[in-house]
Design an enzyme around this catalytic site. Structure first.
Site, PDB file in Angstrom:
ATOM      1  CB  SER A 130      -0.867   0.023   1.260  1.00 32.04           C
ATOM      2  OG  SER A 130      -1.494   1.283   1.417  1.00 32.04           O
ATOM      3  CE1 TYR A 143      -4.069  -2.114   5.033  1.00 33.46           C
ATOM      4  CE2 TYR A 143      -3.175   0.050   4.487  1.00 33.46           C
ATOM      5  CZ  TYR A 143      -3.745  -1.156   4.090  1.00 33.46           C
ATOM      6  OH  TYR A 143      -3.976  -1.387   2.760  1.00 33.46           O
TER       7      TYR A 143
HETATM    8  N1  LIG Z   1      -8.801  -0.886  -1.846  1.00 37.31           N
HETATM    9  C1  LIG Z   1      -7.799  -0.041  -1.690  1.00 37.31           C
HETATM   10  O1  LIG Z   1      -7.951   1.170  -1.884  1.00 37.31           O
HETATM   11  C2  LIG Z   1      -6.445  -0.526  -1.284  1.00 37.31           C
HETATM   12  C3  LIG Z   1      -5.405   0.420  -1.211  1.00 37.31           C
HETATM   13  C4  LIG Z   1      -4.141  -0.010  -0.833  1.00 37.31           C
HETATM   14  C5  LIG Z   1      -3.908  -1.354  -0.567  1.00 37.31           C
HETATM   15  N2  LIG Z   1      -4.934  -2.248  -0.637  1.00 37.31           N
HETATM   16  C6  LIG Z   1      -4.627  -3.655  -0.346  1.00 37.31           C
HETATM   17  O2  LIG Z   1      -5.181  -4.474  -1.348  1.00 37.31           O
HETATM   18  C7  LIG Z   1      -5.503  -5.746  -0.789  1.00 37.31           C
HETATM   19  C8  LIG Z   1      -6.934  -6.111  -1.136  1.00 37.31           C
HETATM   20  O3  LIG Z   1      -7.782  -5.187  -0.477  1.00 37.31           O
HETATM   21  P1  LIG Z   1      -9.300  -4.916  -0.917  1.00 37.31           P
HETATM   22  O4  LIG Z   1      -9.463  -3.460  -0.981  1.00 37.31           O
HETATM   23  O5  LIG Z   1      -9.661  -5.732  -2.081  1.00 37.31           O
HETATM   24  O6  LIG Z   1     -10.019  -5.430   0.419  1.00 37.31           O
HETATM   25  P2  LIG Z   1     -11.367  -6.239   0.607  1.00 37.31           P
HETATM   26  O7  LIG Z   1     -11.691  -6.108   2.057  1.00 37.31           O
HETATM   27  O8  LIG Z   1     -12.387  -5.826  -0.397  1.00 37.31           O
HETATM   28  O9  LIG Z   1     -10.954  -7.750   0.268  1.00 37.31           O
HETATM   29  C9  LIG Z   1     -10.072  -8.453   1.076  1.00 37.31           C
HETATM   30  C10 LIG Z   1     -10.375  -9.941   0.923  1.00 37.31           C
HETATM   31  O10 LIG Z   1      -9.459 -10.637   1.761  1.00 37.31           O
HETATM   32  C11 LIG Z   1     -10.177 -11.620   2.491  1.00 37.31           C
HETATM   33  N3  LIG Z   1      -9.463 -11.904   3.729  1.00 37.31           N
HETATM   34  C12 LIG Z   1      -9.366 -11.122   4.838  1.00 37.31           C
HETATM   35  N4  LIG Z   1      -8.663 -11.745   5.784  1.00 37.31           N
HETATM   36  C13 LIG Z   1      -8.293 -12.942   5.269  1.00 37.31           C
HETATM   37  C14 LIG Z   1      -7.574 -14.039   5.781  1.00 37.31           C
HETATM   38  N5  LIG Z   1      -7.080 -14.042   7.035  1.00 37.31           N
HETATM   39  N6  LIG Z   1      -7.385 -15.113   4.977  1.00 37.31           N
HETATM   40  C15 LIG Z   1      -7.883 -15.149   3.724  1.00 37.31           C
HETATM   41  N7  LIG Z   1      -8.589 -14.128   3.189  1.00 37.31           N
HETATM   42  C16 LIG Z   1      -8.801 -13.046   3.964  1.00 37.31           C
HETATM   43  C17 LIG Z   1     -11.542 -11.015   2.737  1.00 37.31           C
HETATM   44  O11 LIG Z   1     -12.499 -12.010   3.055  1.00 37.31           O
HETATM   45  C18 LIG Z   1     -11.795 -10.319   1.394  1.00 37.31           C
HETATM   46  O12 LIG Z   1     -12.388 -11.202   0.460  1.00 37.31           O
HETATM   47  C19 LIG Z   1      -5.250  -5.643   0.719  1.00 37.31           C
HETATM   48  O13 LIG Z   1      -3.997  -6.201   1.024  1.00 37.31           O
HETATM   49  C20 LIG Z   1      -5.223  -4.153   0.954  1.00 37.31           C
HETATM   50  O14 LIG Z   1      -4.457  -3.814   2.069  1.00 37.31           O
HETATM   51  C21 LIG Z   1      -6.200  -1.866  -0.989  1.00 37.31           C
END
Ligand SMILES: NC(=O)c1ccc[n+]([C@@H]2O[C@H](COP(=O)([O-])OP(=O)(O)OC[C@H]3O[C@@H](n4cnc5c(N)ncnc54)[C@H](O)[C@@H]3O)[C@@H](O)[C@H]2O)c1
Length: 246
Positions: A130, A143
């Site tokens: 991130s 985080y």
């Molecule tokens: N969306 C954003 O703006 C953004 C920005 C920077 C980084 N990220 C990173 O991108 C990645 C995906 O995030 P997202 O936005 O799609 O989040 P999200 O919450 O939509 O999806 C995350 C998924 O991970 C699953 N999950 C959570 N804990 C878990 C575990 N212990 N084991 C297996 N699965 C698990 C959840 O059930 C969910 O399906 C993350 O690592 C997040 O930190 C997202």
């Protein structure tokens, strides 16, 4: 046919990656927590295998990789969580869950994947970090610290496992209008403020991250390892654009 495992692949950015990988001809293992949701997603997706496991449960992770069969060509450590609230007010459980999911999880999945990749002599791991790992944002507990550490792990794995045929890279998403950030950006005021602070003047889309995945896993990226691709419309570099001159 290339084979990939995407953790947290049943929703958000991971679901977009899984969908694009299947469309590109990969077989995809979708590792996620909830059986019903993961199976339903895979039955819509096509060439995929639901793998129900928490990334922080080493026994469940081993079983999920065994169920997928031979080690994947690509592992995407995408599962991640955030806990909102002041650092000193968050619970010990919040601390532990964030570290376990965002840092221990990718370590456990990579450890299992690497064994198979090493015996085959090839493999690729992408860690989803991130922009918070580069510039920590306040109010989201550990985080940022976990994401910064995850990129350090990317660098470590790339030097230990590079000689064994494995590339390891990170992708750092910025303000993406999908997944965990979507509810936040449903507020028009927040959306406008955040977009106007980005040099490219918009939020990112899930496909912006997925396209970086497809590039990194392509032949065109075969000499790239240990790097973090920052997909953020330029916001990470823009600190001076936000400071008053006088
Ligand atoms: N969306 C954003 O703006 C953004 C920005 C920077 C980084 N990220 C990173 O991108 C990645 C995906 O995030 P997202 O936005 O799609 O989040 P999200 O919450 O939509 O999806 C995350 C998924 O991970 C699953 N999950 C959570 N804990 C878990 C575990 N212990 N084991 C297996 N699965 C698990 C959840 O059930 C969910 O399906 C993350 O690592 C997040 O930190 C997202």
């Amino acid at each position: 046919m290339r084979r990939a495992i995407v953790t947290g692949g049943a929703s958000g950015l991971g679901a977009d990656m899984a969908t694009a990988l299947v469309a590109a001809g990969y077989q995809v293992g979708v590792m996620d927590l909830d059986r019903e949701r993961t199976e339903a997603f895979c039955s819509l997706l096509g060439n995929s295998v639901p793998l129900v496991a928490s990334v922080s449960d080493s026994v469940a992770v081993e079983a999920a990789f065994a169920e997928f069969g031979e080690a994947p060509d690509l592992l995407i450590n995408n599962a991640g969580i955030v806990r909102v609230g002041p650092l000193h007010e968050q619970s010990v459980t919040d601390y532990i869950q964030v570290i376990n999911t965002n840092l221990l999880g990718p370590s456990l999945c990579s450890r299992v994947a690497a064994k198979g990749m090493i015996s085959r002599g090839s493999g690729h791991i992408i860690n989803i970090t991130s922009v918070n790992g580069i510039h920590p944002a306040p109010g989201v507990g550990l985080y940022a610290a976990t994401k910064s550490a995850l990129h350090s792990l990317t660098q470590l794995m790339s030097i230990e496992w590079g000689p064994l045929g494995i590339r390891v890279n990170s992708i750092a998403p910025g303000f993406i209008d999908a997944g965990m950030s979507k509810p936040f950006f449903e507020n028009q005021k927040v959306r406008d403020k955040r977009s106007s602070g980005v040099p490219l003047r918009s939020l990112g889309e899930a496909s912006d991250i997925t396209n970086a995945v497809l590039f990194l896993d392509s032949e065109q990226a075969k000499y790239i390892t240990g790097n973090e691709i920052v997909v953020d419309g330029g916001v990470t570099n823009s600190v001076f654009a936000h400071l008053p001159r006088e």
